[in-house]
Motif scaffolding. Sequence first.
Motif, PDB file in Angstrom:
ATOM      1  N   ILE A   1       1.224  10.970  17.468  1.00  0.00           N
ATOM      2  CA  ILE A   1       1.512  11.129  16.033  1.00  0.00           C
ATOM      3  C   ILE A   1       1.788   9.769  15.396  1.00  0.00           C
ATOM      4  N   GLY A   2       2.552   8.937  16.065  1.00  0.00           N
ATOM      5  CA  GLY A   2       2.849   7.600  15.533  1.00  0.00           C
ATOM      6  C   GLY A   2       1.581   6.776  15.357  1.00  0.00           C
ATOM      7  N   ASN A   3       0.713   6.788  16.359  1.00  0.00           N
ATOM      8  CA  ASN A   3      -0.545   6.045  16.263  1.00  0.00           C
ATOM      9  C   ASN A   3      -1.434   6.591  15.154  1.00  0.00           C
ATOM     10  N   SER A   4      -1.461   7.912  14.997  1.00  0.00           N
ATOM     11  CA  SER A   4      -2.276   8.528  13.944  1.00  0.00           C
ATOM     12  C   SER A   4      -1.767   8.125  12.560  1.00  0.00           C
ATOM     13  N   ILE A   5      -0.471   8.146  12.377  1.00  0.00           N
ATOM     14  CA  ILE A   5       0.105   7.773  11.084  1.00  0.00           C
ATOM     15  C   ILE A   5      -0.127   6.290  10.809  1.00  0.00           C
ATOM     16  N   ASP A   6       0.071   5.442  11.833  1.00  0.00           N
ATOM     17  CA  ASP A   6      -0.168   4.006  11.655  1.00  0.00           C
ATOM     18  C   ASP A   6      -1.621   3.743  11.255  1.00  0.00           C
ATOM     19  N   THR A   7      -2.551   4.411  11.924  1.00  0.00           N
ATOM     20  CA  THR A   7      -3.969   4.240  11.611  1.00  0.00           C
ATOM     21  C   THR A   7      -4.267   4.731  10.206  1.00  0.00           C
ATOM     22  N   TRP A   8      -3.729   5.872   9.826  1.00  0.00           N
ATOM     23  CA  TRP A   8      -3.993   6.430   8.506  1.00  0.00           C
ATOM     24  C   TRP A   8      -3.478   5.502   7.415  1.00  0.00           C
ATOM     25  N   PHE A   9      -2.227   5.037   7.563  1.00  0.00           N
ATOM     26  CA  PHE A   9      -1.667   4.135   6.563  1.00  0.00           C
ATOM     27  C   PHE A   9      -2.383   2.789   6.561  1.00  0.00           C
ATOM     28  N   SER A  10      -2.773   2.303   7.719  1.00  0.00           N
ATOM     29  CA  SER A  10      -3.486   1.040   7.807  1.00  0.00           C
ATOM     30  C   SER A  10      -4.805   1.128   7.045  1.00  0.00           C
ATOM     31  N   LEU A  11      -5.525   2.231   7.210  1.00  0.00           N
ATOM     32  CA  LEU A  11      -6.780   2.414   6.486  1.00  0.00           C
ATOM     33  C   LEU A  11      -6.531   2.511   4.985  1.00  0.00           C
ATOM     34  N   GLN A  12      -5.477   3.213   4.592  1.00  0.00           N
ATOM     35  CA  GLN A  12      -5.142   3.350   3.171  1.00  0.00           C
ATOM     36  C   GLN A  12      -4.784   1.989   2.577  1.00  0.00           C
ATOM     37  N   ILE A  13      -3.993   1.220   3.294  1.00  0.00           N
ATOM     38  CA  ILE A  13      -3.573  -0.094   2.799  1.00  0.00           C
ATOM     39  C   ILE A  13      -4.778  -1.024   2.712  1.00  0.00           C
ATOM     40  N   ASP A  14      -5.635  -1.027   3.734  1.00  0.00           N
ATOM     41  CA  ASP A  14      -6.830  -1.872   3.712  1.00  0.00           C
ATOM     42  C   ASP A  14      -7.734  -1.510   2.541  1.00  0.00           C
ATOM     43  N   ARG A  15      -7.930  -0.228   2.316  1.00  0.00           N
ATOM     44  CA  ARG A  15      -8.787   0.207   1.218  1.00  0.00           C
ATOM     45  C   ARG A  15      -8.168  -0.170  -0.130  1.00  0.00           C
ATOM     46  N   THR A  16      -6.855   0.028  -0.253  1.00  0.00           N
ATOM     47  CA  THR A  16      -6.168  -0.331  -1.499  1.00  0.00           C
ATOM     48  C   THR A  16      -6.260  -1.828  -1.765  1.00  0.00           C
ATOM     49  N   LEU A  17      -6.067  -2.638  -0.743  1.00  0.00           N
ATOM     50  CA  LEU A  17      -6.173  -4.087  -0.900  1.00  0.00           C
ATOM     51  C   LEU A  17      -7.592  -4.500  -1.291  1.00  0.00           C
ATOM     52  N   ASP A  18      -8.593  -3.890  -0.666  1.00  0.00           N
ATOM     53  CA  ASP A  18      -9.982  -4.194  -1.018  1.00  0.00           C
ATOM     54  C   ASP A  18     -10.279  -3.834  -2.469  1.00  0.00           C
ATOM     55  N   GLU A  19      -9.817  -2.673  -2.902  1.00  0.00           N
ATOM     56  CA  GLU A  19     -10.051  -2.247  -4.277  1.00  0.00           C
ATOM     57  C   GLU A  19      -9.293  -3.131  -5.268  1.00  0.00           C
ATOM     58  N   SER A  20      -8.085  -3.544  -4.905  1.00  0.00           N
ATOM     59  CA  SER A  20      -7.318  -4.447  -5.762  1.00  0.00           C
ATOM     60  C   SER A  20      -8.025  -5.794  -5.895  1.00  0.00           C
ATOM     61  N   ARG A  21      -8.568  -6.292  -4.813  1.00  0.00           N
ATOM     62  CA  ARG A  21      -9.312  -7.558  -4.837  1.00  0.00           C
ATOM     63  C   ARG A  21     -10.543  -7.421  -5.737  1.00  0.00           C
ATOM     64  N   GLN A  22     -11.222  -6.281  -5.664  1.00  0.00           N
ATOM     65  CA  GLN A  22     -12.399  -6.063  -6.512  1.00  0.00           C
ATOM     66  C   GLN A  22     -12.021  -6.051  -7.990  1.00  0.00           C
ATOM     67  N   VAL A  23     -10.898  -5.423  -8.317  1.00  0.00           N
ATOM     68  CA  VAL A  23     -10.428  -5.398  -9.706  1.00  0.00           C
ATOM     69  C   VAL A  23     -10.089  -6.812 -10.167  1.00  0.00           C
ATOM     70  N   ALA A  24      -9.374  -7.561  -9.336  1.00  0.00           N
ATOM     71  CA  ALA A  24      -9.012  -8.943  -9.688  1.00  0.00           C
ATOM     72  C   ALA A  24     -10.263  -9.807  -9.854  1.00  0.00           C
ATOM     73  N   ASP A  25     -11.230  -9.665  -8.952  1.00  0.00           N
ATOM     74  CA  ASP A  25     -12.472 -10.444  -9.058  1.00  0.00           C
ATOM     75  C   ASP A  25     -13.224 -10.106 -10.341  1.00  0.00           C
ATOM     76  N   ALA A  26     -13.268  -8.821 -10.688  1.00  0.00           N
ATOM     77  CA  ALA A  26     -13.943  -8.399 -11.925  1.00  0.00           C
ATOM     78  C   ALA A  26     -13.218  -8.971 -13.146  1.00  0.00           C
ATOM     79  N   TYR A  27     -11.891  -8.976 -13.113  1.00  0.00           N
ATOM     80  CA  TYR A  27     -11.113  -9.527 -14.217  1.00  0.00           C
ATOM     81  C   TYR A  27     -11.402 -11.021 -14.389  1.00  0.00           C
TER      82      TYR A  27
END
Length: 165
Positions: free
Chosen positions: A18-44
């Motif tokens: 369960i711990g590994n699953s949650i870590d992986t899920w949050f890690s993917l969410q954080i990576d995706r959020t960071l990528d999308e934030s970078r795209q918004v900043a680059d577009a700006y």
Amino acid sequence: MIATVPTVVLFLVSSSIIGNSIDTWFSLQIDRTLDESRQVADAYYQSAADDASFFAHRIADQVTEKRLLREEEGEALSSFVQDRQRDYHLGVVEVFSTTGEALVVAVNPDIPAANFSRPDSDLVSSALAGNATTRVEEVVGGSVIRVAVPIGRASRRRKQSARWW
């Protein structure tokens, strides 16, 4: 006692899974959020750089059309550049002679002076060579978009350049 050992083993294995699953899920969410934030900043930054470049070319064209680079037009050039700096909400607008000397500098008083320390002259040199250049630079407290464009030939038959921050 016999049932306790398998229960503890099952608990430890389940916790680990369960711990590994949650870590992986949050890690993917954080990576995706960071990528999308970078795209918004680059577009700006791209949009802001496009706007700055548009304004720089517009000012350069108007300076050429009005023949404001003639020596007798010094006050008119200064007034024009200051007006455009305010109208277009630009931080700094500078016009340089062919020797790299600042002819006019218009500064937004709301911008911290530390953000506009004189950059390398290669930006001005590029404009004096006839090339428009856009650059995003990191400064204390943020980023600065710098644009340098050549200004068409004046009555002195030499290229001038202008830089916008």
